[in-house]
Design a protein around this motif. Structure first.
Motif, PDB file in Angstrom:
ATOM      1  N   SER A  71      17.360 -43.276 -45.247  1.00 34.39           N
ATOM      2  CA  SER A  71      16.564 -42.564 -46.228  1.00 34.39           C
ATOM      3  C   SER A  71      15.062 -42.390 -45.656  1.00 34.39           C
ATOM      4  CB  SER A  71      16.121 -43.838 -47.273  1.00 34.39           C
ATOM      5  OG  SER A  71      17.337 -43.850 -48.260  1.00 34.39           O
ATOM      6  N   THR A  72      14.587 -43.161 -44.610  1.00 33.01           N
ATOM      7  CA  THR A  72      13.470 -42.992 -44.016  1.00 33.01           C
ATOM      8  C   THR A  72      13.880 -41.828 -42.873  1.00 33.01           C
ATOM      9  OG1 THR A  72      12.938 -45.496 -44.041  1.00 33.01           O
ATOM     10  CG2 THR A  72      11.705 -44.027 -42.484  1.00 33.01           C
ATOM     11  N   LEU A  73      14.762 -41.790 -42.462  1.00 35.66           N
ATOM     12  CA  LEU A  73      15.040 -40.617 -41.409  1.00 35.66           C
ATOM     13  C   LEU A  73      14.941 -39.185 -42.142  1.00 35.66           C
ATOM     14  CD1 LEU A  73      16.423 -40.062 -38.545  1.00 35.66           C
ATOM     15  CD2 LEU A  73      18.748 -39.833 -40.012  1.00 35.66           C
ATOM     16  N   LEU A  74      15.519 -39.354 -43.239  1.00 35.63           N
ATOM     17  CA  LEU A  74      15.651 -38.121 -44.101  1.00 35.63           C
ATOM     18  C   LEU A  74      14.306 -37.736 -44.475  1.00 35.63           C
ATOM     19  CD1 LEU A  74      17.284 -35.794 -45.205  1.00 35.63           C
ATOM     20  CD2 LEU A  74      17.734 -37.069 -47.138  1.00 35.63           C
ATOM     21  N   ALA A  75      13.524 -38.468 -45.034  1.00 32.10           N
ATOM     22  CA  ALA A  75      12.150 -38.449 -45.377  1.00 32.10           C
ATOM     23  C   ALA A  75      11.044 -37.841 -44.319  1.00 32.10           C
ATOM     24  CB  ALA A  75      11.581 -39.693 -46.206  1.00 32.10           C
ATOM     25  N   LEU A  76      11.501 -38.615 -43.253  1.00 31.70           N
ATOM     26  CA  LEU A  76      10.377 -38.214 -41.995  1.00 31.70           C
ATOM     27  C   LEU A  76      11.193 -36.768 -41.314  1.00 31.70           C
ATOM     28  CD1 LEU A  76      10.258 -41.348 -40.346  1.00 31.70           C
ATOM     29  CD2 LEU A  76       8.552 -40.116 -41.201  1.00 31.70           C
ATOM     30  N   ALA A  77      12.210 -36.516 -41.369  1.00 33.81           N
ATOM     31  CA  ALA A  77      12.815 -35.116 -41.084  1.00 33.81           C
ATOM     32  C   ALA A  77      12.242 -34.007 -42.086  1.00 33.81           C
ATOM     33  CB  ALA A  77      14.135 -35.096 -40.953  1.00 33.81           C
ATOM     34  N   GLU A  78      12.370 -34.295 -43.463  1.00 34.35           N
ATOM     35  CA  GLU A  78      11.897 -33.263 -44.147  1.00 34.35           C
ATOM     36  C   GLU A  78      10.113 -33.023 -43.979  1.00 34.35           C
ATOM     37  OE1 GLU A  78      14.704 -34.078 -47.968  1.00 34.35           O
ATOM     38  OE2 GLU A  78      13.018 -35.298 -47.834  1.00 34.35           O
ATOM     39  N   LYS A  79       9.688 -34.140 -43.350  1.00 36.47           N
ATOM     40  CA  LYS A  79       8.032 -33.665 -43.046  1.00 36.47           C
ATOM     41  C   LYS A  79       8.013 -32.983 -41.921  1.00 36.47           C
ATOM     42  CE  LYS A  79       6.423 -37.824 -45.518  1.00 36.47           C
ATOM     43  NZ  LYS A  79       5.430 -37.514 -46.211  1.00 36.47           N
ATOM     44  N   GLY A  80       9.071 -32.979 -41.068  1.00 38.66           N
ATOM     45  CA  GLY A  80       8.963 -32.221 -39.650  1.00 38.66           C
ATOM     46  C   GLY A  80       8.515 -33.051 -38.679  1.00 38.66           C
ATOM     47  N   VAL A  81       8.658 -34.243 -38.828  1.00 35.82           N
ATOM     48  CA  VAL A  81       8.394 -35.289 -37.677  1.00 35.82           C
ATOM     49  C   VAL A  81       9.474 -35.474 -36.905  1.00 35.82           C
ATOM     50  CG1 VAL A  81       7.920 -37.882 -37.405  1.00 35.82           C
ATOM     51  CG2 VAL A  81       6.964 -36.713 -39.291  1.00 35.82           C
ATOM     52  N   SER A  82       9.174 -35.687 -35.519  1.00 34.78           N
ATOM     53  CA  SER A  82      10.321 -35.830 -34.531  1.00 34.78           C
ATOM     54  C   SER A  82      10.756 -37.372 -34.872  1.00 34.78           C
ATOM     55  CB  SER A  82       9.836 -35.682 -33.226  1.00 34.78           C
ATOM     56  OG  SER A  82      10.703 -36.222 -32.366  1.00 34.78           O
ATOM     57  N   VAL A  83      12.026 -37.568 -35.132  1.00 38.72           N
ATOM     58  CA  VAL A  83      12.698 -38.876 -35.392  1.00 38.72           C
ATOM     59  C   VAL A  83      13.983 -39.092 -35.031  1.00 38.72           C
ATOM     60  CG1 VAL A  83      13.092 -37.881 -37.827  1.00 38.72           C
ATOM     61  CG2 VAL A  83      12.735 -40.399 -37.430  1.00 38.72           C
ATOM     62  N   ALA A  84      14.109 -40.117 -34.348  1.00 39.96           N
ATOM     63  CA  ALA A  84      15.577 -40.590 -33.983  1.00 39.96           C
ATOM     64  C   ALA A  84      16.015 -41.733 -34.571  1.00 39.96           C
ATOM     65  CB  ALA A  84      15.828 -40.769 -32.331  1.00 39.96           C
ATOM     66  N   LEU A  85      17.365 -42.020 -34.813  1.00 41.22           N
ATOM     67  CA  LEU A  85      17.869 -43.228 -35.508  1.00 41.22           C
ATOM     68  C   LEU A  85      18.977 -43.652 -34.559  1.00 41.22           C
ATOM     69  CD1 LEU A  85      18.748 -44.104 -39.203  1.00 41.22           C
ATOM     70  CD2 LEU A  85      20.546 -44.206 -37.231  1.00 41.22           C
ATOM     71  N   VAL A  86      18.938 -44.873 -34.067  1.00 42.21           N
ATOM     72  CA  VAL A  86      19.815 -45.663 -33.217  1.00 42.21           C
ATOM     73  C   VAL A  86      20.382 -46.724 -34.483  1.00 42.21           C
ATOM     74  CG1 VAL A  86      19.055 -45.021 -31.226  1.00 42.21           C
ATOM     75  CG2 VAL A  86      18.381 -47.045 -32.287  1.00 42.21           C
ATOM     76  N   GLU A  87      22.082 -46.750 -34.248  1.00 47.04           N
ATOM     77  CA  GLU A  87      22.959 -47.791 -34.941  1.00 47.04           C
ATOM     78  C   GLU A  87      23.933 -48.216 -33.963  1.00 47.04           C
ATOM     79  OE1 GLU A  87      25.138 -50.056 -36.913  1.00 47.04           O
ATOM     80  OE2 GLU A  87      23.275 -49.233 -37.937  1.00 47.04           O
ATOM     81  N   LYS A  88      23.766 -49.504 -34.123  1.00 51.25           N
ATOM     82  CA  LYS A  88      24.831 -50.341 -33.053  1.00 51.25           C
ATOM     83  C   LYS A  88      26.112 -49.992 -33.319  1.00 51.25           C
ATOM     84  CE  LYS A  88      24.444 -54.513 -36.061  1.00 51.25           C
ATOM     85  NZ  LYS A  88      25.579 -54.362 -36.486  1.00 51.25           N
ATOM     86  N   GLY A  89      26.502 -49.661 -34.701  1.00 54.48           N
ATOM     87  CA  GLY A  89      27.969 -49.518 -34.889  1.00 54.48           C
ATOM     88  C   GLY A  89      28.150 -48.258 -35.609  1.00 54.48           C
ATOM     89  N   ARG A  90      28.394 -48.235 -36.906  1.00 53.50           N
ATOM     90  CA  ARG A  90      28.615 -46.858 -37.586  1.00 53.50           C
ATOM     91  C   ARG A  90      27.669 -46.976 -38.840  1.00 53.50           C
ATOM     92  NH1 ARG A  90      33.612 -49.890 -38.784  1.00 53.50           N
ATOM     93  NH2 ARG A  90      33.608 -50.372 -40.951  1.00 53.50           N
ATOM     94  N   LEU A  91      27.304 -45.632 -39.175  1.00 52.02           N
ATOM     95  CA  LEU A  91      26.702 -45.301 -40.227  1.00 52.02           C
ATOM     96  C   LEU A  91      27.088 -46.100 -41.605  1.00 52.02           C
ATOM     97  CD1 LEU A  91      25.657 -41.636 -39.694  1.00 52.02           C
ATOM     98  CD2 LEU A  91      24.332 -43.602 -39.328  1.00 52.02           C
ATOM     99  N   ALA A  92      26.074 -46.892 -42.177  1.00 53.98           N
ATOM    100  CA  ALA A  92      26.688 -47.710 -43.501  1.00 53.98           C
ATOM    101  C   ALA A  92      27.743 -48.690 -43.309  1.00 53.98           C
ATOM    102  CB  ALA A  92      26.987 -46.717 -44.584  1.00 53.98           C
ATOM    103  N   GLY A  93      27.875 -49.092 -42.271  1.00 51.26           N
ATOM    104  CA  GLY A  93      29.040 -49.903 -41.760  1.00 51.26           C
ATOM    105  C   GLY A  93      28.941 -51.368 -42.453  1.00 51.26           C
ATOM    106  N   GLU A  94      27.851 -51.722 -42.725  1.00 53.79           N
ATOM    107  CA  GLU A  94      27.622 -53.187 -43.335  1.00 53.79           C
ATOM    108  C   GLU A  94      27.278 -52.797 -44.948  1.00 53.79           C
ATOM    109  OE1 GLU A  94      26.854 -55.024 -39.095  1.00 53.79           O
ATOM    110  OE2 GLU A  94      25.039 -55.204 -40.596  1.00 53.79           O
TER     111      GLU A  94
END
Length: 443
Positions: free
Chosen positions: A31-54
């Protein structure tokens, strides 16, 4: 067995630099990633496993304002507004619908407790109301019980956890964000006392700010960096049914069961107010800070002596940043559900609503829920480490309020005016201490 997730395309490698790095691919981080991307901020997300895996794919899928801690109500209302627009934002259906939510009461005392909650929540113009016994029968027909009343919110909703997070991440990538899965963050680097980069197993990402949205792993990550975050984990057991016609569309919670309709025609079902609290090493370390909460909510938990004690005792509490971290050893927390609790929830549900008698259990799973002493999340900067932000400890509320939390965090990171008062979510309310240099040794 873990819930089945949709697969979306991600990036092969982390970028060398981003303005903001997000650690954790659950509902809060994405949710933070999407909100920042919509603002035009350069943003990267790293996840140790898979998205929403837990836990972000293992929750009930309720998107509610009713019954929230008063500090969370404004965030829940903002989240509902964002859920309304989610299909438009991500370009796909995430299963969100405002079908309503209903909390059933067995006794007048339970009704009185919800009346007290509603009296406080009216300042936020919530649409919740108290139902009498006849109104409960009208809103929720087919029960075998005569209920004393209910807390009912017609504009609360539900969504599909297995769909929402991957689709939100996919939308953020279309806006230019980077998303890297199977890539654990080991820690962060600082320059002149300020965070300057996130060290991952595949290299360092230089950045100006980092957001830790690590769910049940957040305390471990913080501890290695010298930040004391009081967080424990509880185990929830959930099942989904095969499609079933007839039962209600509302998201419903009774005294010993909960259910909500799924997009596939089945139901997600759980045993309300019966989680498992495993005794682990942190249970002793954090006992003074959690003791009052444990006493206050003792009827909601089954204590499991040493169920996960040895497993967590073996996890290193500190590591050098040029060494493999515990996050690489366990890519996805996939605890087994408690079959007895799953069966109990099914049996209780059928007893209360006989229309569920033909139900067939299609799948069950367990999920570890990250909790704080006051059951309210941290969504805040960590003042001791400029540039480091924490959002964790959602205490089972994360999916529903995730979109609002992501917007709030995006505003805190960029210095924009917060959509809600961030004070109730500050980290320092727990007496957070300064980072201790040397606990984590950079490469």
């Amino acid at each position: 067995m873990a819930p089945e997730l949709i697969v979306v395309e991600t990036d092969a490698n982390p970028p060398p630099r981003a303005d903001v790095v997000i650690i954790g691919g659950g509902i809060a981080g994405v949710s933070t990633l999407l909100a920042l991307a919509e603002k035009g901020v350069s943003v990267a997300l790293v996840e140790k496993g898979r998205l929403a895996g837990e836990q972000s794919s293992r929750n009930w899928g309720f998107c509610r304002t009713q019954g929230r801690d008063q500090n969370e109500v404004p965030l829940a209302l903002e989240s509902l507004r964002l859920w309304d627009r989610m299909a438009q934002r991500v370009g796909a259906d995430v299963g969100f619908t405002r079908a309503g939510a209903c909390y059933l009461c067995q006794t007048p005392a339970e009704v009185a407790a919800y009346e007290a909650w509603l009296e406080n929540a009216r300042q936020w113009q919530v649409q919740s109301r108290i139902l009498g016994p006849d109104e409960v029968d009208a809103v929720l027909p087919g029960s075998s019980r005569r209920w004393a009343g209910a807390l009912y919110t017609p504009n609360d909703g539900r969504a599909e956890p297995q769909l929402a997070v991957p689709l939100m991440a996919q939308a953020a990538r279309r806006l230019g964000a980077s998303v890297v899965t199977n890539c654990a963050a080991r820690g962060f680097e600082t320059t002149a006392g300020r965070l300057s980069g996130v060290v991952t197993e595949h290299g360092t990402i230089a950045c100006d700010a980092a957001v830790l949205a690590g769910g049940a792993w957040s305390r471990l990550f913080c501890g290695n960096m010298g930040v004391d975050f009081p967080q424990l984990k509880i185990l929830g057991s959930v099942m989904r049914t095969a499609p079933l016609n007839g039962p209600p569309e509302l998201a419903v919670a009774g005294p010993d069961f909960a259910f909500r309709k799924r997009r596939d025609g089945g139901y997600t079902v759980a045993r309300r107010n019966k989680y498992e609290a495993h005794i682990v090493p942190d249970s002793f370390r954090l006992l003074p800070r959690f003791l009052s909460a444990m006493i206050r909510t003792k009827q909601e938990y089954r204590i499991r002596p040493f169920g996960r004690f040895r497993e967590e005792l073996r996890i290193p509490r500190s590591w050098a940043l040029d060494q493999a971290s515990p996050f690489e050893a366990t890519r996805v927390l996939d605890p087994a559900p408690n079959p007895a609790i799953v069966e109990e929830s099914r049996r209780n549900l059928i007893r209360a609503f006989p229309a569920f008698a033909p139900v067939r259990v299609a799948q069950s799973w367990g999920g570890l829920i990250d909790t704080t002493p006051d059951a309210v999340p941290v969504i805040a900067p960590v003042q001791a480490v400029p540039g480091f932000f924490l959002m964790s400890g959602f205490s089972g509320h994360g999916f529903g309020i995730g979109p609002g939390a992501g917007r709030l965090m995006s505003e805190l990171v960029t210095g924009a005016t917060p959509v809600v008062d961030p004070a109730p979510f500050r980290f320092e309310r727990f007496g957070g201490r300064a980072a201790e240099p040397g606990l984590a040794k950079a490469a």
